[in-house]
Design a protein around this motif. Structure first.
Motif, PDB file in Angstrom:
ATOM      1  N   VAL A 155     -19.523  61.574 -22.177  1.00 57.95           N
ATOM      2  CA  VAL A 155     -18.312  61.744 -21.959  1.00 57.95           C
ATOM      3  C   VAL A 155     -18.097  62.390 -20.659  1.00 57.95           C
ATOM      4  O   VAL A 155     -18.970  63.220 -20.274  1.00 57.95           O
ATOM      5  CB  VAL A 155     -17.280  62.420 -22.994  1.00 57.95           C
ATOM      6  CG1 VAL A 155     -17.442  61.512 -24.418  1.00 57.95           C
ATOM      7  CG2 VAL A 155     -17.977  63.521 -23.348  1.00 57.95           C
ATOM      8  N   GLN A 156     -16.816  62.084 -19.869  1.00 54.66           N
ATOM      9  CA  GLN A 156     -16.344  62.844 -18.839  1.00 54.66           C
ATOM     10  C   GLN A 156     -17.529  62.677 -17.566  1.00 54.66           C
ATOM     11  O   GLN A 156     -17.566  63.734 -16.885  1.00 54.66           O
ATOM     12  CB  GLN A 156     -16.135  64.198 -19.088  1.00 54.66           C
ATOM     13  CG  GLN A 156     -15.062  64.670 -20.061  1.00 54.66           C
ATOM     14  CD  GLN A 156     -14.800  65.771 -20.461  1.00 54.66           C
ATOM     15  OE1 GLN A 156     -15.516  66.627 -20.154  1.00 54.66           O
ATOM     16  NE2 GLN A 156     -13.400  66.024 -21.042  1.00 54.66           N
ATOM     17  N   HIS A 157     -18.194  61.858 -17.578  1.00 52.47           N
ATOM     18  CA  HIS A 157     -19.122  61.404 -16.358  1.00 52.47           C
ATOM     19  C   HIS A 157     -18.302  61.086 -15.165  1.00 52.47           C
ATOM     20  O   HIS A 157     -17.631  60.127 -15.090  1.00 52.47           O
ATOM     21  CB  HIS A 157     -20.507  60.630 -16.581  1.00 52.47           C
ATOM     22  CG  HIS A 157     -21.157  61.557 -17.659  1.00 52.47           C
ATOM     23  ND1 HIS A 157     -21.894  62.521 -17.064  1.00 52.47           N
ATOM     24  CD2 HIS A 157     -21.368  61.286 -18.806  1.00 52.47           C
ATOM     25  CE1 HIS A 157     -22.496  63.038 -18.056  1.00 52.47           C
ATOM     26  NE2 HIS A 157     -22.293  62.362 -19.139  1.00 52.47           N
ATOM     27  N   LYS A 158     -18.829  61.524 -13.843  1.00 50.63           N
ATOM     28  CA  LYS A 158     -17.833  60.839 -12.802  1.00 50.63           C
ATOM     29  C   LYS A 158     -18.791  60.290 -11.740  1.00 50.63           C
ATOM     30  O   LYS A 158     -18.532  59.884 -10.739  1.00 50.63           O
ATOM     31  CB  LYS A 158     -16.921  62.167 -12.132  1.00 50.63           C
ATOM     32  CG  LYS A 158     -15.986  62.672 -13.127  1.00 50.63           C
ATOM     33  CD  LYS A 158     -15.206  63.562 -12.454  1.00 50.63           C
ATOM     34  CE  LYS A 158     -14.024  64.260 -13.000  1.00 50.63           C
ATOM     35  NZ  LYS A 158     -14.002  64.509 -14.491  1.00 50.63           N
ATOM     36  N   CYS A 184     -24.458  60.350 -15.169  1.00 49.17           N
ATOM     37  CA  CYS A 184     -24.243  59.507 -16.497  1.00 49.17           C
ATOM     38  C   CYS A 184     -25.938  58.966 -16.752  1.00 49.17           C
ATOM     39  O   CYS A 184     -26.246  59.296 -18.122  1.00 49.17           O
ATOM     40  CB  CYS A 184     -23.608  58.380 -16.230  1.00 49.17           C
ATOM     41  SG  CYS A 184     -23.447  57.414 -17.447  1.00 49.17           S
ATOM     42  N   ASP A 190     -16.741  57.518 -23.729  1.00 50.07           N
ATOM     43  CA  ASP A 190     -15.521  57.264 -23.028  1.00 50.07           C
ATOM     44  C   ASP A 190     -15.496  56.216 -22.094  1.00 50.07           C
ATOM     45  O   ASP A 190     -16.747  55.719 -21.789  1.00 50.07           O
ATOM     46  CB  ASP A 190     -14.665  58.767 -22.554  1.00 50.07           C
ATOM     47  CG  ASP A 190     -15.601  59.000 -21.219  1.00 50.07           C
ATOM     48  OD1 ASP A 190     -16.484  58.356 -20.832  1.00 50.07           O
ATOM     49  OD2 ASP A 190     -15.194  60.316 -20.886  1.00 50.07           O
ATOM     50  N   LYS A 201     -14.795  55.768 -18.720  1.00 48.80           N
ATOM     51  CA  LYS A 201     -15.266  56.003 -17.399  1.00 48.80           C
ATOM     52  C   LYS A 201     -16.958  56.197 -17.742  1.00 48.80           C
ATOM     53  O   LYS A 201     -17.567  55.477 -16.685  1.00 48.80           O
ATOM     54  CB  LYS A 201     -14.738  57.522 -16.936  1.00 48.80           C
ATOM     55  CG  LYS A 201     -15.222  57.717 -15.428  1.00 48.80           C
ATOM     56  CD  LYS A 201     -14.847  56.895 -14.512  1.00 48.80           C
ATOM     57  CE  LYS A 201     -15.361  57.456 -13.064  1.00 48.80           C
ATOM     58  NZ  LYS A 201     -15.086  56.167 -12.076  1.00 48.80           N
ATOM     59  N   SER A 202     -17.369  57.012 -18.557  1.00 47.34           N
ATOM     60  CA  SER A 202     -18.528  57.004 -18.719  1.00 47.34           C
ATOM     61  C   SER A 202     -19.459  55.736 -19.053  1.00 47.34           C
ATOM     62  O   SER A 202     -20.463  55.312 -18.584  1.00 47.34           O
ATOM     63  CB  SER A 202     -19.058  58.045 -19.742  1.00 47.34           C
ATOM     64  OG  SER A 202     -18.790  59.360 -19.466  1.00 47.34           O
ATOM     65  N   ARG A 229     -10.858  56.300 -25.388  1.00 48.32           N
ATOM     66  CA  ARG A 229     -10.127  56.054 -23.845  1.00 48.32           C
ATOM     67  C   ARG A 229     -10.768  55.061 -23.264  1.00 48.32           C
ATOM     68  O   ARG A 229     -11.156  55.294 -22.089  1.00 48.32           O
ATOM     69  CB  ARG A 229     -10.165  57.562 -23.271  1.00 48.32           C
ATOM     70  CG  ARG A 229      -9.857  58.521 -24.229  1.00 48.32           C
ATOM     71  CD  ARG A 229      -9.315  59.737 -23.250  1.00 48.32           C
ATOM     72  NE  ARG A 229      -8.745  60.790 -23.858  1.00 48.32           N
ATOM     73  CZ  ARG A 229      -7.477  60.898 -24.136  1.00 48.32           C
ATOM     74  NH1 ARG A 229      -6.749  59.830 -23.702  1.00 48.32           N
ATOM     75  NH2 ARG A 229      -6.823  61.878 -24.748  1.00 48.32           N
TER      76      ARG A 229
END
Length: 120
Positions: free
Chosen positions: A7-10, A15, A39, A41-42, A68
């Motif tokens: 989760v929450q990787h940008k 990742c 999530d 984005k990841s 999400r």
């Protein structure tokens, strides 16, 4: 159950590194069952260039919880797992109209909510 998180990787690099750590952790842990939380984005980052590694982690988990995410991302995860060489039986649970594509993709789909009549 050992809960793993992606989760929450940008960035693609963070990742990919997290996926490698999760794969090592699954191999090193003596826990029988693992669950993965991922999530949207990841997931996008993982599937861009690391689909095989992502699938390896998923295949070694008893449950994969997607949060999400866009509706089509949820359906894609179910399809990827469903069509993997192991051919697992997939279950998708949703509570709204945005879950219809995921529920329909799974072998077993469970819907609850005001749009549950769309799931049949």
């Amino acid at each position: 159950m050992n809960i793993l998180e992606l989760v929450q990787h940008k960035s693609d690099n963070t990742c990919a590194e997290q996926l490698r750590q999760l794969a090592r952790r699954i191999n090193d842990d003596h826990v029988i069952q693992h669950g993965l939380v991922v999530d949207g984005k990841s997931l996008s980052l993982a599937l861009r260039e690391h689909e095989k590694l992502f699938m390896e982690v998923c295949r070694n988990c008893s449950a994969v919880l997607c949060c999400r995410m866009a509706p089509l991302q949820k359906a894609k995860v179910v399809r990827l797992l469903k069509t993997s060489p192991e051919k697992p039986i997939t279950l998708a649970i949703g509570d709204g109209a945005n879950d219809v594509s995921m529920i329909q993709e799974a072998h077993v789909g469970i819907g609850n909510g005001p749009f549950s009549e769309l799931f049949t």
